[in-house]
Write a protein that holds these residues in place. Structure first.
Motif, short mmCIF file in Angstrom:
data_model
loop_
_atom_site.label_atom_id
_atom_site.label_comp_id
_atom_site.label_asym_id
_atom_site.label_seq_id
_atom_site.Cartn_x
_atom_site.Cartn_y
_atom_site.Cartn_z
N MET A 41 0.82 -1.21 0.00
CA MET A 41 0.00 0.00 0.00
C MET A 41 0.85 1.26 0.00
SD MET A 41 -2.82 1.49 -0.12
CE MET A 41 -3.82 0.03 -0.04
N ASP A 93 1.84 2.12 -3.41
CA ASP A 93 0.77 2.74 -4.18
C ASP A 93 0.66 4.22 -3.88
OD1 ASP A 93 -1.42 -0.16 -3.91
OD2 ASP A 93 0.17 0.32 -5.35
N ASP A 131 3.45 6.12 -5.48
CA ASP A 131 3.22 6.29 -6.91
C ASP A 131 2.24 7.43 -7.16
OD1 ASP A 131 4.93 4.23 -7.48
OD2 ASP A 131 3.35 2.73 -7.77
N VAL A 132 1.18 7.49 -6.37
CA VAL A 132 0.20 8.58 -6.51
C VAL A 132 0.87 9.91 -6.23
CG1 VAL A 132 -1.93 9.57 -5.61
CG2 VAL A 132 -1.77 7.11 -5.98
N TRP A 159 -5.83 4.86 3.62
CA TRP A 159 -5.93 3.95 2.48
C TRP A 159 -5.61 2.50 2.80
CZ3 TRP A 159 -3.74 7.00 -2.35
CH2 TRP A 159 -4.57 8.10 -2.60
N VAL A 192 -7.40 2.01 -1.89
CA VAL A 192 -7.15 3.19 -2.72
C VAL A 192 -8.45 3.57 -3.42
CG1 VAL A 192 -5.83 4.09 -4.69
CG2 VAL A 192 -4.76 2.48 -3.10
#
Length: 398
Positions: A1, A4, A7-8, A45, A50
């Motif tokens: 997580m 992720d 990356d966002v 999250w 997400v």
């Protein structure tokens, strides 16, 4: 997580900050609100998953945080009205030539009231979410120096009440130099390992070329980035090891990007208003023309570097020119040039010097220079490559 969310952050931080600055008109408040939103995402999250639109969630959460803070910190009616405006369902569309939030942010930061280096540094911070150490490294200055520049740039925007608005057509030429510098530094930072920044720089470069089709330096910058990016697939081995230009499998270069970049270089030549980005693009076009490293027209490359030194002299340009000198005149004259440069905090200086020392038979000095380059490089693949070169030299001379 966590990956992720990272990356966002990389993909959406710049857009979120740009949107919030447009809504708030306050850089610090916008940055803090977006950072608070990502902190909330890190906490929530993993439990909730997400969201379908991570970028929209971040922007909405940041806007809500900003509203809460404005209401909490002031009881004045004006502040409440300002906060209420953030919930307005229908924003009037701003008119002007720049309708891209991130590009508009760059033009805003590149206001003539700010020094060029401050323009570039501030936009790297706001657009790419780069840390102060990363920006300091890009400018080859100490971290405290860069931190002070960022603080002063924000204060200048606040105290001079520089508006966050779309520049008029007449404003574009005066700001283009800083804007191009920003986009290229974003690209270079991305080329060190962040593909999202490379993609963003190319996107912005295309928008700039469309916005100013008769500005040859905008076309030259796009050509330069396209030609460098075309070599991306050949730049690393399957195991992640770095492959330098001379050793790359040129069949893996992207022919479509090469064709587009070379077409832009020819278009720049027709405009006949040479500038630094156009010349750098032409240098890369010469490399892309050569079917092998041995077939490179180094004489033409050296001539182009001579032009670049005449137009935009700098120690880094002189270092790159020395590489061409080594191919045309030999390593000894090149080494003499390199040793006059004050770039001792720059890893590439030591890497070039190490190779020239190796080629002139000074193995011990070359190994020392490779070690210094390894110590200064921030890129893991680059460090590994330089260390392999050092070890190979040590093995040969053992």
């Amino acid at each position: 997580m966590a990956v992720d969310i990272e990356d966002v952050f990389r993909a959406e931080y710049g857009r979120a900050v740009a949107v919030l600055i447009r809504l708030l008109g306050d850089i610090d408040l916008a940055e803090e609100a977006v950072q608070d939103a990502f902190t909330t995402a890190v906490r929530k999250w993993p439990e909730t998953g997400v969201p379908p639109s991570p970028a929209g969630w971040i922007i909405t959460t940041a806007r809500n945080r900003a509203v809460d803070r404005l209401r909490r910190e002031s009881t004045r009616d004006a502040r409440h009205a300002e906060a209420a405006q953030l919930y307005a369902p229908d924003e009037p569309t701003e008119e002007g030539p720049v309708r891209d939030d991130r590009l508009r942010l760059i033009f805003t930061c590149c206001h003539p009231a700010l020094a060029t280096q401050a323009q570039v540094a501030l936009t790297l911070r706001l657009l790419g979410g780069l840390s102060t150490p990363q920006i300091a490294r890009a400018f080859l200055v100490p971290e405290p120096t860069m931190a002070q520049r960022l603080v002063r740039a924000k204060a200048k925007i606040r105290d001079a009440r520089i508006p966050y608005r779309i520049p008029r057509d007449a404003d574009l030429p005066d700001r283009v130099k800083g804007v191009l510098a920003v986009v290229y530094l974003v690209f270079n930072e991305g080329y060190g390992g962040r593909e999202d920044l490379c993609a963003e720089a190319l996107r912005l470069g295309r928008v700039l070329a469309e916005l100013m089709p008769d500005e040859p330096e905008a076309l030259g910058l796009l050509a330069l980035m396209l030609l460098i990016e075309s070599r991306g697939p050949a730049r690393t081995a399957p195991d992640g090891d770095l492959i330098v230009l001379a050793d790359q499998d040129r069949s893996r270069w992207d022919p479509a990007l090469i064709a587009e970049g070379q077409s832009l270089v020819r278009r720049c030549l027709r405009l006949n208003r040479p500038g630094p980005y156009q010349i750098q693009a032409a240098i890369n076009a010469v490399h892309s023309d050569a079917p092998s490293a041995d077939a490179t027209d180094w004489g033409q490359v050296l001539q182009l570097y001579d032009q670049l030194m005449a137009l935009a002299p700098s120690p880094v340009v002189a270092l790159n020119r020395a590489v061409a000198v080594a191919e045309v005149e030999g390593p000894e004259p090149a080494l003499a040039l390199v040793d006059t440069l004050d770039l001792h905090g720059y890893h590439a200086f030591h890497a070039v010097r190490a190779d020239l020392l190796r080629r002139t038979g000074r193995a011990t000095q070359a190994m020392e220079a490779y070690a210094r380059a390894v110590a200064l490089s921030e890129n893991a693949a680059e460090r590994a490559y330089l260390e392999r070169r050092r070890q190979a030299l040590a093995h040969t001379n053992s």
